[in-house]
Design a protein around this motif. Structure first.
Motif, short mmCIF file in Angstrom:
data_model
loop_
_atom_site.label_atom_id
_atom_site.label_comp_id
_atom_site.label_asym_id
_atom_site.label_seq_id
_atom_site.Cartn_x
_atom_site.Cartn_y
_atom_site.Cartn_z
N HIS A 31 0.82 -1.22 0.00
CA HIS A 31 0.00 0.00 0.00
C HIS A 31 0.84 1.26 0.00
O HIS A 31 0.36 2.33 -0.36
CB HIS A 31 -0.88 0.05 1.25
CG HIS A 31 -1.99 -0.96 1.23
ND1 HIS A 31 -3.20 -0.73 0.66
CD2 HIS A 31 -2.04 -2.23 1.72
CE1 HIS A 31 -3.96 -1.78 0.80
NE2 HIS A 31 -3.28 -2.72 1.43
N PHE A 32 2.07 1.12 0.43
CA PHE A 32 2.86 2.34 0.64
C PHE A 32 3.44 2.94 -0.63
O PHE A 32 4.32 3.77 -0.60
CB PHE A 32 3.94 2.11 1.71
CG PHE A 32 3.30 1.96 3.06
CD1 PHE A 32 2.98 3.08 3.81
CD2 PHE A 32 2.94 0.72 3.54
CE1 PHE A 32 2.33 2.94 5.03
CE2 PHE A 32 2.30 0.58 4.75
CZ PHE A 32 1.99 1.69 5.51
N THR A 33 2.90 2.49 -1.75
CA THR A 33 3.28 3.14 -3.02
C THR A 33 2.33 4.31 -3.27
O THR A 33 2.65 5.20 -4.05
CB THR A 33 3.18 2.14 -4.20
OG1 THR A 33 1.96 1.46 -4.06
CG2 THR A 33 4.35 1.19 -4.22
N ARG A 34 1.15 4.28 -2.63
CA ARG A 34 0.21 5.38 -2.88
C ARG A 34 0.34 6.46 -1.81
O ARG A 34 0.33 6.18 -0.61
CB ARG A 34 -1.23 4.89 -3.04
CG ARG A 34 -1.84 4.13 -1.90
CD ARG A 34 -3.19 3.57 -2.29
NE ARG A 34 -4.17 4.62 -2.58
CZ ARG A 34 -5.40 4.38 -3.01
NH1 ARG A 34 -5.79 3.13 -3.20
NH2 ARG A 34 -6.23 5.38 -3.25
N GLU A 35 0.44 7.66 -2.31
CA GLU A 35 0.69 8.76 -1.38
C GLU A 35 -0.57 9.15 -0.61
O GLU A 35 -0.50 9.74 0.46
CB GLU A 35 1.25 9.96 -2.15
CG GLU A 35 2.64 9.64 -2.66
CD GLU A 35 3.36 10.83 -3.25
OE1 GLU A 35 2.74 11.88 -3.39
OE2 GLU A 35 4.55 10.66 -3.58
N ASP A 36 -1.75 8.81 -1.18
CA ASP A 36 -3.00 9.18 -0.51
C ASP A 36 -3.55 8.03 0.34
O ASP A 36 -4.75 7.92 0.53
CB ASP A 36 -4.03 9.62 -1.55
CG ASP A 36 -4.42 8.47 -2.47
OD1 ASP A 36 -3.64 7.48 -2.54
OD2 ASP A 36 -5.49 8.54 -3.10
N ASP B 235 9.62 2.93 0.82
CA ASP B 235 9.60 4.37 0.59
C ASP B 235 9.37 5.04 1.93
O ASP B 235 8.23 5.20 2.38
CB ASP B 235 8.49 4.72 -0.43
CG ASP B 235 8.67 6.14 -0.95
OD1 ASP B 235 9.25 6.97 -0.21
OD2 ASP B 235 8.25 6.40 -2.09
N GLN C 71 9.63 7.96 3.05
CA GLN C 71 8.91 9.22 3.13
C GLN C 71 7.40 9.01 3.13
O GLN C 71 6.68 9.59 3.94
CB GLN C 71 9.34 10.13 1.97
CG GLN C 71 9.33 11.61 2.30
CD GLN C 71 9.95 11.90 3.69
OE1 GLN C 71 11.07 11.50 3.99
NE2 GLN C 71 9.16 12.56 4.56
N VAL C 72 6.94 8.12 2.21
CA VAL C 72 5.50 7.84 2.14
C VAL C 72 5.05 7.24 3.47
O VAL C 72 4.00 7.60 4.02
CB VAL C 72 5.17 6.87 0.97
CG1 VAL C 72 3.70 6.52 0.97
CG2 VAL C 72 5.56 7.49 -0.35
N THR D 104 4.93 9.98 6.24
CA THR D 104 3.80 10.91 6.05
C THR D 104 2.47 10.21 6.35
O THR D 104 1.60 10.78 7.01
CB THR D 104 3.77 11.43 4.58
OG1 THR D 104 5.10 11.55 4.12
CG2 THR D 104 3.04 12.71 4.44
N THR D 105 2.33 8.98 5.83
CA THR D 105 1.07 8.26 6.04
C THR D 105 0.81 8.05 7.53
O THR D 105 -0.30 8.28 8.02
CB THR D 105 1.11 6.90 5.31
OG1 THR D 105 1.51 7.13 3.97
CG2 THR D 105 -0.24 6.22 5.33
N LYS E 149 -0.28 11.25 9.16
CA LYS E 149 -1.66 11.60 8.79
C LYS E 149 -2.66 10.70 9.52
O LYS E 149 -3.68 11.17 10.03
CB LYS E 149 -1.86 11.44 7.28
CG LYS E 149 -1.27 12.55 6.45
CD LYS E 149 -1.75 12.35 5.02
CE LYS E 149 -0.92 13.05 3.99
NZ LYS E 149 -1.17 12.57 2.64
#
Ligand code: C2E
Ligand code: CA
Ligand code: CA
Length: 662
Positions: free
Chosen positions: A508-513, A544, A546-547, A550-551, A554
């Motif tokens: 899942h951590f390929t999607r930034e949203d 990744d 960074q992703v 951030t995730t 959030k």
């Protein structure tokens, strides 16, 4: 797939050439037969005309002879007179009596009856002619009762056609033909010359020659078209079988050549082993990210050329895709093959002193001559995938167990979409208990597949496959929907709910949203975010970073609890704890396997708990199976325990029955 392409190419080739070749032969053949037929008819007409002329002349002589002799008063003088009247046209005349004796002859050149009749004519037809002549005589033509003439082929054979061109006046036929006319009591034999001149046929020959020339020119043009078609087809074929990156043979050519080779070798030499090799250059993507795709492709080309140099006669090599290569090598066994492959890698290594290239290899031996090359290659890929990363050289050999695994994978992939639609995936819940009071403090949602034919399937049999093919994204979403829906239902029923954790795969951590996506799902059920916990694996940290950071931020801001699953399993890094602020640390079950409280593992566990406390995290210990372990963890002030000691994962109904009693 490749086979279908190959078939299409073959069909394409066949379609274009063969009808044209056959068409050419048919047309040319047809025209030539027509020309020869026309010529023969023309010649026979000329021949018939000449023969008919001689025949009529002979009839006239015979009838005149009959007329002057009606009163039986023929005299030699009368015969001479008659002969003289026609002598311009006649060569000789002779009359045979009923017994074959010569009654009269125009010259000394008396035809002996035996040979005189090299040509025989009977006005009444062949049968009569045979009666009339001696056995060695040949009837060169006959005229039937309708007056139609039939020419014997022997007469045609006497004619020399080769002179037609050289000289139109050249005699093609200059034959003495004896016309034998049977009368009442005697036979009149007339010798006429049969003469056919070249010019009689020359016009026809010229016309036909022109036609032949046209046919030849047409054929040449057609042949030229065919040849250019073949040439262009060869070129097209070359393009079809050429790899655009390496300039060498491509994958289609590899399949074609390897298939041929396998059929040949397996039928011939039984002691020779053939192996299909899958070779992958690792970290090709990273290389391209650093140096660009053009450099990446140049690198692939250079590797291809280096490998090509090491191919032996009959061996096949092709670039497959990205940084993958396929090879068909012959060898006597594992040892020789490993040596060859290592040498190949060493040669590549020494050609690139400036960079450290890493390769992984899968090997699948050819067992039967009808083995499918693509299947063998896929097996080699599987062998490479299942071969440990730390092996050096990284070479994996395919075995039958892997083949079973592949079949299972194919089945899983074929069934997964249907399973999701039919709700074959079920949520099982495994309670987490607090230490001390030992009451229910949470639960983890774990998936189970209730397959219509395979029955109960545990997650380790399909999760890794879904992780590889990406289906895990859909499954995790489904689990999140189910858990949120269940929590909403329980809240509505007025039950006190505990947080339920859901696994979030690293894919899942390929999607930034991702955080927004999770919120969107949970919010559909209007449940507070704090009743859902999200379990991330530490390994996602290495994909990744960074992703992930951030995730997590959030998600925590949105009120979800985030836990780090399997802490301590695989390549654990304390660094991740430094950068990642999470709510819960789940200590991996491996720490508790076969260990007692004095074990080094326990020592680490107590230190990790201490550290996590200092970092303000809650601790969950997983895989706890004994009272001893529970007591130890309670002593260490671990917050919660998940394990068979308290409960195994169970269906929702059972969970409700056990833990939702008011
Ligand atoms: P996990 O997330 O580490 O889940 C814990 C696993 O340990 C579960 O295995 C659970 O049944 C098992 N377990 C718990 N207590 C004990 C114990 O005392 N002794 C032993 N021997 N085992 C215990 P399970 O359910 O077979 O799941 C295996 C793995 O499959 C999970 O490991 C998780 O990584 C994955 N998985 C399961 N469901 C999902 C899901 O919905 N999504 C994703 N992404 N992964 C899932
Ligand atoms: Ca988990
Ligand atoms: Ca775990």
């Amino acid at each position: 797939m490749e086979k279908t392409k190959e078939k299409r190419i073959r069909r394409l080739k066949r379609k274009r050439i063969w009808p044209s070749v056959i068409g050419l032969f048919v047309i040319v053949g047809f025209i030539l037969v027509a020309i020869v037929g026309e010529f023969t008819t023309l010649f026979i007409n000329i021949l018939s005309r000449e023969l008919m002329y001689g025949y009529r002349l002979s009839m006239k002589v015979a009838e005149s002879y009959e007329a002057i002799g009606e009163d039986n008063s023929r005299t030699p003088e009368q015969m001479v007179e008659l002969y003289h009247d026609m002598m311009d046209e006649l060569e000789a005349v002779c009359v045979y009596g009923a017994q074959g004796e010569i009654l009269w002859s125009s010259s000394d050149m008396i035809p002996k009856k035996e040979e005189a009749v090299t040509a025989v004519l009977s006005p009444m037809g062949k049968e009569v002619a045979v009666d009339m002549v001696l056995s060695e005589s040949v009837s060169l033509f006959t005229i039937d009762s309708n007056g139609d003439m039939e020419i014997n082929e022997k007469l045609l054979a006497m004619i020399d056609f080769s002179n037609i061109y050289r000289d139109g006046n050249q005699l093609l036929a200059d034959e003495d033909i004896w016309y034998l006319i049977p009368m009442n009591e005697h036979t009149v034999c007339v010798l006429c010359k049969l003469r056919i001149y070249g010019h009689d046929l020359q016009m026809a020959v010229l016309g036909m020659s022109f036609l032949v020339l046209v046919v030849v020119l047409f054929s040449l043009y057609y042949l030229w078209t065919l040849v250019s078609m073949v040439i262009s087809q060869k070129r097209t074929t070359k393009i079809i079988y050429t790899d655009m990156i390496t300039g060498g043979e491509n994958w289609l050519a590899f399949i074609r050549k390897s298939t041929k080779r396998i059929r040949k070798v397996k039928r011939g030499r039984a002691n020779k082993k053939l192996a299909v090799i899958h070779l992958r250059m690792k970290k090709y993507r990273s290389f391209c990210t650093c140096f660009g795709f053009i450099k990446g492709e140049e690198l692939i080309e250079r590797i291809y050329l280096l490998l090509k140099k090491q191919m032996r006669r009959g061996e096949v090599l092709a670039h497959h895709e990205k940084a993958d290569f396929g090879m068909l090598l012959s060898c006597s066994g594992d040892e020789e093959l490993i040596l060859r492959l290592t040498t190949m890698l060493q040669k590549i290594d020494s050609s690139f002193p400036e960079i450290k290239l890493k390769f992984a290899i899968g090997v699948c031996y050819v067992e039967h001559f009808h083995d499918d090359v693509e299947d063998l290659y896929n097996n080699a890929v599987l062998a490479r995938e299942l071969c440990g990363e730390d092996k050096e050289p990284q070479i994996g050999f395919f075995n039958i167990e892997m083949s079973k695994q592949r079949l299972w994978e194919q089945k899983v992939e074929a069934d997964m979409e249907r399973a999701l639609e039919n709700r074959e995936f079920q949520v099982y819940l495994q309670p987490k208990f607090s230490t001390g009071e030992e009451t229910l403090g949470g639960a983890e949602a774990l998936v189970r597949w209730i397959h219509p034919t395979e029955g109960f399937v545990p997650p380790n049999k399909f999760i890794p496959i879904f992780e590889r093919n990406g289906f895990i994204l859909k499954l995790d979403d489904y689990m999140l929907h189910e858990v949120a829906r269940q929590q909403a239902e329980w809240i509505e029923q007025g039950w006190k709910v505990v947080p339920i954790s859901v696994n979030v795969s690293r894919a899942h951590f390929t999607r930034e949203d991702l955080a927004e996506h999770i919120c969107e799902i949970v919010d559909q059920y209007h449940v507070p975010h704090n009743v859902i916990e999200l379990e991330l694996t530490e390994s996602a940290f290495f994909d990744d970073k960074q992703v992930l950071l951030t995730t997590v931020r959030k998600l925590r801001n949105a009120g979800f609890s985030v836990s780090m699953d399997d802490f301590g399993a695989g390549y654990s890094s304390l660094n991740s704890l430094k950068e990642l602020s999470i709510d819960v640390l789940k200590i991996d079950a491996d720490f508790f396997r076969g260990a007692d409280s004095l074990d080094r593992g326990m020592l680490i566990v107590s230190e990790v708990i201490d550290l996590a406390k200092k970092l303000n995290m809650k601790i969950v210990a997983e895989g706890i199976e004994s009272r001893e372990q529970v007591d130890f963890l309670t002593d260490q002030e671990c917050d919660m325990i998940q394990g068979y000691y308290f409960a195994k994962p169970m269906p929702i109904e059972e969970f409700e029955k056990n833990y939702k009693k008011i």
